[in-house]
Design an enzyme around this catalytic site. Structure first.
Site, PDB file in Angstrom:
ATOM      1  N   HIS A 141       0.876  -1.622   0.067  1.00  0.00           N
ATOM      2  CA  HIS A 141       0.222   0.547  -0.072  1.00  0.00           C
ATOM      3  C   HIS A 141       1.111   1.583  -0.091  1.00  0.00           C
ATOM      4  O   HIS A 141       0.579   2.533  -0.365  1.00  0.00           O
ATOM      5  CB  HIS A 141      -0.877   0.096   1.243  1.00  0.00           C
ATOM      6  CG  HIS A 141      -2.285   0.318   0.883  1.00  0.00           C
ATOM      7  ND1 HIS A 141      -2.108   1.348   0.243  1.00  0.00           N
ATOM      8  CD2 HIS A 141      -3.716  -0.293   1.184  1.00  0.00           C
ATOM      9  CE1 HIS A 141      -3.458   1.888   0.104  1.00  0.00           C
ATOM     10  NE2 HIS A 141      -5.146   0.558   0.661  1.00  0.00           N
ATOM     11  N   ASP A 154      -2.283   3.881  -3.951  1.00  0.00           N
ATOM     12  CA  ASP A 154      -3.538   3.068  -3.354  1.00  0.00           C
ATOM     13  C   ASP A 154      -4.521   2.088  -4.155  1.00  0.00           C
ATOM     14  O   ASP A 154      -4.189   1.741  -4.979  1.00  0.00           O
ATOM     15  CB  ASP A 154      -4.279   4.928  -3.376  1.00  0.00           C
ATOM     16  CG  ASP A 154      -4.098   5.232  -2.399  1.00  0.00           C
ATOM     17  OD1 ASP A 154      -2.553   5.649  -1.839  1.00  0.00           O
ATOM     18  OD2 ASP A 154      -3.798   6.969  -3.070  1.00  0.00           O
TER      19      ASP A 154
END
Length: 478
Positions: free
Chosen positions: A449, A453
Site C-alpha cells: 500500500h 492506493d
C-alpha cells in the site's frame, strides 16, 4: 617450499550467507587442479558445485556432510607450490630445470570460484599461508568450580576461539565490526544493538544473524530492549514460554534451514516490513480458454495458460507501472522499474522457489511458454542458478494447480505486488443476460500500500480480468 593455502566458502552473492555440505568430491591427499569442483553444497536457493581456485594436494577438509557453514568459513586447505624436491605439490612428473622454473609465470588465478561467478587472479589476502602450529600457551590457572564450563558469547555458551581472537577487545576495533551480511547489520541497527559490544560465534568472531536474534530475545526477556514497549514485550512473552524438549514423545523438531529457512525468513520480513492489502475479483475465463485452444489447434508449440496470464500481466503493468516497483526504506523512495522480470511460484520436492523470467515484457506467448517450462524443470531438478532465482519485479502465483479457488498471497519481498490465480472451473454465470455454465476463475492482487492506493490496484486487477474475459482487448497493445 610448498605453501598451504586455505580455501574458504566463497561469497555466494544475492544475499546468500550460508550453505550446507551435501557431498565432498575430494578426499584428503587427492591432487586437485585449478577450478576443479571439490564439494557440492546446497544453498537456500540451489544446489551448486564449488570449484577450488588453487591446484595442489588437499591436506584437510572442514565440515562433515550435512554441516551448515557460513560464508567465509574454511572449506579445505591445499598444499601448493614447490616442496623440498623443487616440484609442485602433488606433481609426479620429472623436476624441471632451475631456469625453466624461473621463467614460469606466476600462478594464475581461478576463473571460477562458484558456478555462475567468475574471479580474476586470487588476491594476496586469499592466498596467504597458513601459519605453522603455534606453541601451546601456558595453561591458565584452573577455574573455580562455579565457573562456566564453556566461554559465553552474547549470553550463551559457545566454542572457544583462537587466542589471538580472544585477545581482541571491543575498544580495539577501528573499522566496521565483522558481520556475516548487511541484513544482520541492519537488523542490529533497527533494534538499537551496538555490534561493538557483541562477540560473534562465527569464525574469527564473525557476528551471525543468530547472535543478533539471541541478543534481542535476551534483551526483551530482561526488559532492556530499546524498541517500543508493546510488541517486544509480546515477543518476549511468546519466546519465554517453555518449548517441548527434543525427544518428548509425539514431538518432532524439524530444522528451519535450507530452502524452508530462507522462505521463512523472507515471508517474515515481508509481513514485518510491507503494509499489504488484497483485492480480488471473479472473471469468466471461457473466452481465454477458447483462444488458447484455437492457438494450439493451429500447430506449432503448445501455449500454456500460464503464458497467456503472464502476457496479460505485462500488459497490465505497462498501464499501471506503480506495481512494478519496490520501496527503498532507507532512502524513503519508491523505485519503479522499466523492465518486467516476472517471478512465478514453483513448488518442488525441496520446497517453494520463485524462478524469474527475465524481460517478460519483450516475450510473446511461445517464448513465455518455453521459458516457464525450462525454469520449472530446472527447479524440480535443483539446478536453478542464483541469477535465475533473484531480481524479480513482479510475481505471478498460480495456486489453482492445488485445486483451490482463492488465496491472499504474501508479497515476495522486496517486490510490491503479486497476482494470484485460482483454479478455472465450470460455474453458473450470468452471460449476456442469461444463466449459463462458464469457466470461472478467481483473481487476487496483494500489493504494497506504500506504492499505490486502492484505485491503482483495483484498476490493474480490473484490466487483468477484462483481458481474461475478452482476450481481444490485448490486441490494442500488440
Amino acid at each position: 617450499m610448498a605453501q598451504v593455502l586455505e580455501f574458504k566458502l566463497p561469497d555466494l552473492g544475492e544475499g546468500l550467507t550460508e550453505a550446507e555440505i551435501v557431498r565432498w568430491l575430494v578426499e584428503v591427499g587427492d591432487v586437485v587442479a585449478v577450478d576443479q569442483p571439490v564439494v557440492e553444497v546446497e544453498t537456500a536457493k540451489a544446489m551448486v558445485d564449488v570449484p577450488c581456485p588453487y591446484g595442489g594436494v588437499v591436506t584437510a577438509r572442514f565440515g562433515a556432510e550435512g554441516t551448515e557453514l557460513p560464508v567465509g568459513a574454511p572449506l579445505l586447505t591445499v598444499a601448493v607450490g614447490e616442496p623440498a624436491d623443487g616440484r609442485p605439490a602433488g606433481d609426479t612428473r620429472p623436476a624441471e630445470s632451475e631456469g625453466a622454473r624461473d621463467r614460469a609465470p606466476a600462478a594464475e588465478g581461478s576463473g571460477n570460484v562458484l558456478v555462475g561467478y567468475g574471479t580474476a587472479e586470487a588476491p594476496a589476502r586469499r592466498r596467504r599461508v597458513r601459519p605453522p602450529q603455534a606453541t601451546p600457551a601456558t595453561p591458565a590457572a584452573p577455574a573455580p568450580p562455579s565457573a562456566p564450563s564453556a566461554p559465553v558469547a552474547n549470553g550463551r555458551p559457545r566454542t572457544a576461539r583462537p587466542a589471538a581472537a580472544q585477545a581482541r577487545t571491543p575498544g580495539a576495533v577501528d573499522g566496521p565490526v565483522p558481520v556475516i551480511s548487511p541484513l544482520v547489520r541492519r537488523l542490529a541497527r533497527q533494534n538499537g544493538l551496538d555490534l561493538r559490544e557483541m562477540t560473534g560465534s562465527g569464525p574469527e568472531g564473525l557476528i551471525l544473524r543468530a547472535d543478533v536474534e539471541y541478543a534481542l530475545r535476551a534483551a526483551a526477556a530482561q526488559g532492556r530492549t530499546g524498541a517500543t514497549a508493546g510488541e517486544p514485550r509480546a515477543r518476549a512473552d511468546r519466546t519465554g514460554a517453555p518449548a517441548p524438549a527434543a525427544g518428548t514423545p509425539g514431538v518432532t523438531r524439524v530444522p528451519l534451514k535450507g530452502i524452508r529457512g530462507a522462505v521463512a525468513d523472507k515471508l517474515s520480513r515481508s509481513r514485518t516490513e510491507i503494509p499489504d492489502a488484497t483485492c480480488w475479483v471473479d472473471a469468466d475465463a471461457t473466452e481465454l480458454m477458447r483462444t488458447r485452444a484455437a492457438m494450439n489447434a493451429a500447430g506449432g508449440p503448445k501455449i500454456s495458460v500460464m503464458a497467456l496470464l503472464a502476457r496479460i500481466c505485462t500488459a497490465a503493468l505497462a498501464r499501471f507501472p506503480e506495481l512494478n516497483s519496490s520501496v527503498d526504506t532507507e532512502a524513503r523512495e519508491i523505485v519503479q522499474y522499466a523492465d518486467v522480470h516476472l517471478g512465478f511460484a514453483a513448488q518442488t520436492d525441496r520446497g517453494l522457489v520463485v524462478p524469474v523470467v527475465r524481460d517478460a515484457h519483450t516475450r510473446d506467448a511461445e517464448s513465455l511458454t518455453a521459458e516457464f517450462a525450462r525454469l520449472t524443470e530446472a527447479a524440480r531438478t535443483g539446478t536453478l542458478t542464483p541469477a535465475e532465482l533473484t531480481g524479480g519485479t513482479f510475481t505471478l502465483n498460480n495456486y489453482g494447480v492445488f485445486g483451490v479457488d482463492g488465496s491472499t498471497p504474501i508479497v515476495n519481498h522486496p517486490e510490491a505486488a503479486m497476482l494470484g490465480v485460482g483454479r478455472i472451473v465450470p460455474k453458473p454465470w450470468v452471460h449476456e443476460g442469461e444463466l449459463a455454465v462458464r469457466q470461472v476463475v478467481q483473481l487476487s492482487l496483494t500489493f504494497d500500500h506504500r506504492v499505490c492506493d486502492g484505485g491503482t490496484a483495483g484498476g490493474f486487477l480490473r484490466y487483468v480480468a477484462d483481458c481474461v474475459e475478452q482476450p481481444a482487448v490485448l490486441l490494442r497493445t500488440l
